[in-house]
Design a protein around this motif. Sequence first.
Motif, PDB file in Angstrom:
ATOM      1  N   ALA A   1       1.261  11.953  -9.887  1.00 34.19           N
ATOM      2  CA  ALA A   1       0.497  13.194  -9.774  1.00 34.19           C
ATOM      3  C   ALA A   1       1.403  14.407  -9.913  1.00 34.19           C
ATOM      4  O   ALA A   1       1.064  15.384 -10.584  1.00 34.19           O
ATOM      5  CB  ALA A   1      -0.241  13.227  -8.439  1.00 34.19           C
ATOM      6  N   VAL A   2       2.584  14.350  -9.309  1.00 34.36           N
ATOM      7  CA  VAL A   2       3.523  15.467  -9.404  1.00 34.36           C
ATOM      8  C   VAL A   2       4.060  15.597 -10.819  1.00 34.36           C
ATOM      9  O   VAL A   2       4.137  16.696 -11.371  1.00 34.36           O
ATOM     10  CB  VAL A   2       4.674  15.294  -8.386  1.00 34.36           C
ATOM     11  CG1 VAL A   2       5.782  16.296  -8.630  1.00 34.36           C
ATOM     12  CG2 VAL A   2       4.154  15.412  -6.972  1.00 34.36           C
ATOM     13  N   VAL A   3       4.425  14.500 -11.438  1.00 36.64           N
ATOM     14  CA  VAL A   3       5.003  14.524 -12.783  1.00 36.64           C
ATOM     15  C   VAL A   3       3.983  15.025 -13.801  1.00 36.64           C
ATOM     16  O   VAL A   3       4.305  15.848 -14.668  1.00 36.64           O
ATOM     17  CB  VAL A   3       5.533  13.134 -13.175  1.00 36.64           C
ATOM     18  CG1 VAL A   3       5.884  13.064 -14.641  1.00 36.64           C
ATOM     19  CG2 VAL A   3       6.742  12.792 -12.319  1.00 36.64           C
ATOM     20  N   THR A   4       2.750  14.549 -13.723  1.00 38.15           N
ATOM     21  CA  THR A   4       1.750  14.969 -14.703  1.00 38.15           C
ATOM     22  C   THR A   4       1.289  16.401 -14.475  1.00 38.15           C
ATOM     23  O   THR A   4       0.850  17.068 -15.409  1.00 38.15           O
ATOM     24  CB  THR A   4       0.525  14.037 -14.699  1.00 38.15           C
ATOM     25  OG1 THR A   4      -0.031  14.005 -13.386  1.00 38.15           O
ATOM     26  CG2 THR A   4       0.906  12.651 -15.144  1.00 38.15           C
ATOM     27  N   SER A   5       1.396  16.904 -13.267  1.00 28.79           N
ATOM     28  CA  SER A   5       0.950  18.275 -13.017  1.00 28.79           C
ATOM     29  C   SER A   5       1.939  19.308 -13.546  1.00 28.79           C
ATOM     30  O   SER A   5       1.561  20.439 -13.820  1.00 28.79           O
ATOM     31  CB  SER A   5       0.720  18.498 -11.526  1.00 28.79           C
ATOM     32  OG  SER A   5       1.955  18.452 -10.834  1.00 28.79           O
TER      33      SER A   5
ATOM     34  N   LEU B   1       0.828  -1.200   0.000  1.00 29.52           N
ATOM     35  CA  LEU B   1       0.000   0.000   0.000  1.00 29.52           C
ATOM     36  C   LEU B   1       0.868   1.259   0.000  1.00 29.52           C
ATOM     37  O   LEU B   1       0.564   2.224  -0.719  1.00 29.52           O
ATOM     38  CB  LEU B   1      -0.934   0.001   1.213  1.00 29.52           C
ATOM     39  CG  LEU B   1      -1.888   1.188   1.305  1.00 29.52           C
ATOM     40  CD1 LEU B   1      -2.805   1.228   0.092  1.00 29.52           C
ATOM     41  CD2 LEU B   1      -2.692   1.117   2.586  1.00 29.52           C
ATOM     42  N   LYS B   2       1.978   1.243   0.745  1.00 26.78           N
ATOM     43  CA  LYS B   2       2.886   2.387   0.766  1.00 26.78           C
ATOM     44  C   LYS B   2       3.518   2.608  -0.611  1.00 26.78           C
ATOM     45  O   LYS B   2       3.645   3.740  -1.069  1.00 26.78           O
ATOM     46  CB  LYS B   2       3.982   2.185   1.805  1.00 26.78           C
ATOM     47  CG  LYS B   2       3.518   2.338   3.226  1.00 26.78           C
ATOM     48  CD  LYS B   2       4.672   2.215   4.189  1.00 26.78           C
ATOM     49  CE  LYS B   2       4.214   2.348   5.626  1.00 26.78           C
ATOM     50  NZ  LYS B   2       5.316   2.272   6.577  1.00 26.78           N
ATOM     51  N   SER B   3       3.890   1.540  -1.283  1.00 30.05           N
ATOM     52  CA  SER B   3       4.477   1.643  -2.618  1.00 30.05           C
ATOM     53  C   SER B   3       3.458   2.184  -3.618  1.00 30.05           C
ATOM     54  O   SER B   3       3.773   3.037  -4.452  1.00 30.05           O
ATOM     55  CB  SER B   3       4.974   0.284  -3.097  1.00 30.05           C
ATOM     56  OG  SER B   3       5.997  -0.185  -2.250  1.00 30.05           O
ATOM     57  N   PHE B   4       2.237   1.719  -3.508  1.00 30.30           N
ATOM     58  CA  PHE B   4       1.177   2.174  -4.401  1.00 30.30           C
ATOM     59  C   PHE B   4       0.903   3.665  -4.203  1.00 30.30           C
ATOM     60  O   PHE B   4       0.788   4.424  -5.169  1.00 30.30           O
ATOM     61  CB  PHE B   4      -0.096   1.357  -4.160  1.00 30.30           C
ATOM     62  CG  PHE B   4      -1.244   1.764  -5.031  1.00 30.30           C
ATOM     63  CD1 PHE B   4      -1.241   1.452  -6.382  1.00 30.30           C
ATOM     64  CD2 PHE B   4      -2.320   2.464  -4.499  1.00 30.30           C
ATOM     65  CE1 PHE B   4      -2.298   1.835  -7.188  1.00 30.30           C
ATOM     66  CE2 PHE B   4      -3.371   2.852  -5.299  1.00 30.30           C
ATOM     67  CZ  PHE B   4      -3.363   2.532  -6.650  1.00 30.30           C
ATOM     68  N   VAL B   5       0.812   4.107  -2.965  1.00 33.17           N
ATOM     69  CA  VAL B   5       0.578   5.518  -2.660  1.00 33.17           C
ATOM     70  C   VAL B   5       1.749   6.366  -3.153  1.00 33.17           C
ATOM     71  O   VAL B   5       1.551   7.452  -3.707  1.00 33.17           O
ATOM     72  CB  VAL B   5       0.333   5.716  -1.150  1.00 33.17           C
ATOM     73  CG1 VAL B   5       0.305   7.189  -0.785  1.00 33.17           C
ATOM     74  CG2 VAL B   5      -0.958   5.039  -0.725  1.00 33.17           C
ATOM     75  N   LEU B   6       2.974   5.877  -2.972  1.00 34.82           N
ATOM     76  CA  LEU B   6       4.147   6.599  -3.433  1.00 34.82           C
ATOM     77  C   LEU B   6       4.144   6.746  -4.956  1.00 34.82           C
ATOM     78  O   LEU B   6       4.420   7.822  -5.491  1.00 34.82           O
ATOM     79  CB  LEU B   6       5.423   5.889  -2.969  1.00 34.82           C
ATOM     80  CG  LEU B   6       6.740   6.538  -3.385  1.00 34.82           C
ATOM     81  CD1 LEU B   6       6.866   7.933  -2.775  1.00 34.82           C
ATOM     82  CD2 LEU B   6       7.910   5.667  -2.981  1.00 34.82           C
ATOM     83  N   ILE B   7       3.808   5.688  -5.660  1.00 38.43           N
ATOM     84  CA  ILE B   7       3.755   5.734  -7.122  1.00 38.43           C
ATOM     85  C   ILE B   7       2.673   6.708  -7.589  1.00 38.43           C
ATOM     86  O   ILE B   7       2.892   7.510  -8.504  1.00 38.43           O
ATOM     87  CB  ILE B   7       3.519   4.323  -7.702  1.00 38.43           C
ATOM     88  CG1 ILE B   7       4.764   3.465  -7.500  1.00 38.43           C
ATOM     89  CG2 ILE B   7       3.143   4.388  -9.181  1.00 38.43           C
ATOM     90  CD1 ILE B   7       4.597   2.015  -7.851  1.00 38.43           C
ATOM     91  N   ILE B   8       1.509   6.676  -6.968  1.00 34.56           N
ATOM     92  CA  ILE B   8       0.431   7.601  -7.322  1.00 34.56           C
ATOM     93  C   ILE B   8       0.858   9.040  -7.056  1.00 34.56           C
ATOM     94  O   ILE B   8       0.605   9.943  -7.876  1.00 34.56           O
ATOM     95  CB  ILE B   8      -0.860   7.264  -6.544  1.00 34.56           C
ATOM     96  CG1 ILE B   8      -1.393   5.894  -6.945  1.00 34.56           C
ATOM     97  CG2 ILE B   8      -1.918   8.335  -6.751  1.00 34.56           C
ATOM     98  CD1 ILE B   8      -1.792   5.784  -8.403  1.00 34.56           C
ATOM     99  N   ALA B   9       1.533   9.297  -5.958  1.00 31.99           N
ATOM    100  CA  ALA B   9       1.991  10.647  -5.628  1.00 31.99           C
ATOM    101  C   ALA B   9       3.020  11.133  -6.649  1.00 31.99           C
ATOM    102  O   ALA B   9       2.972  12.284  -7.102  1.00 31.99           O
ATOM    103  CB  ALA B   9       2.579  10.670  -4.219  1.00 31.99           C
ATOM    104  N   ILE B  10       3.940  10.280  -7.032  1.00 29.64           N
ATOM    105  CA  ILE B  10       4.952  10.650  -8.023  1.00 29.64           C
ATOM    106  C   ILE B  10       4.295  10.933  -9.370  1.00 29.64           C
ATOM    107  O   ILE B  10       4.617  11.927 -10.032  1.00 29.64           O
ATOM    108  CB  ILE B  10       6.024   9.551  -8.143  1.00 29.64           C
ATOM    109  CG1 ILE B  10       6.875   9.513  -6.869  1.00 29.64           C
ATOM    110  CG2 ILE B  10       6.899   9.771  -9.367  1.00 29.64           C
ATOM    111  CD1 ILE B  10       7.828   8.342  -6.785  1.00 29.64           C
TER     112      ILE B  10
END
Length: 64
Positions: free
Chosen positions: A14-18, A3-12
Amino acid sequence: MALKSFVLIIAILAVVTSISHASDPSPLQDFCVAVNDSMTTVFVNGKVCKDPKVVTANDFFKSA
């Protein structure tokens, strides 16, 4: 842990696409209305065209 890895990937992601942008700072002319009168022409992208500032909708809907 997964779950931590999944959240980290989603956060990364989100930052890259923004911060990514898709734009064309100097687009080419999208249309060229052909003319026979050499006094009202503009040389655009290697073609002789009608001045885009004086093009009207009727220029695109003339019948032959």
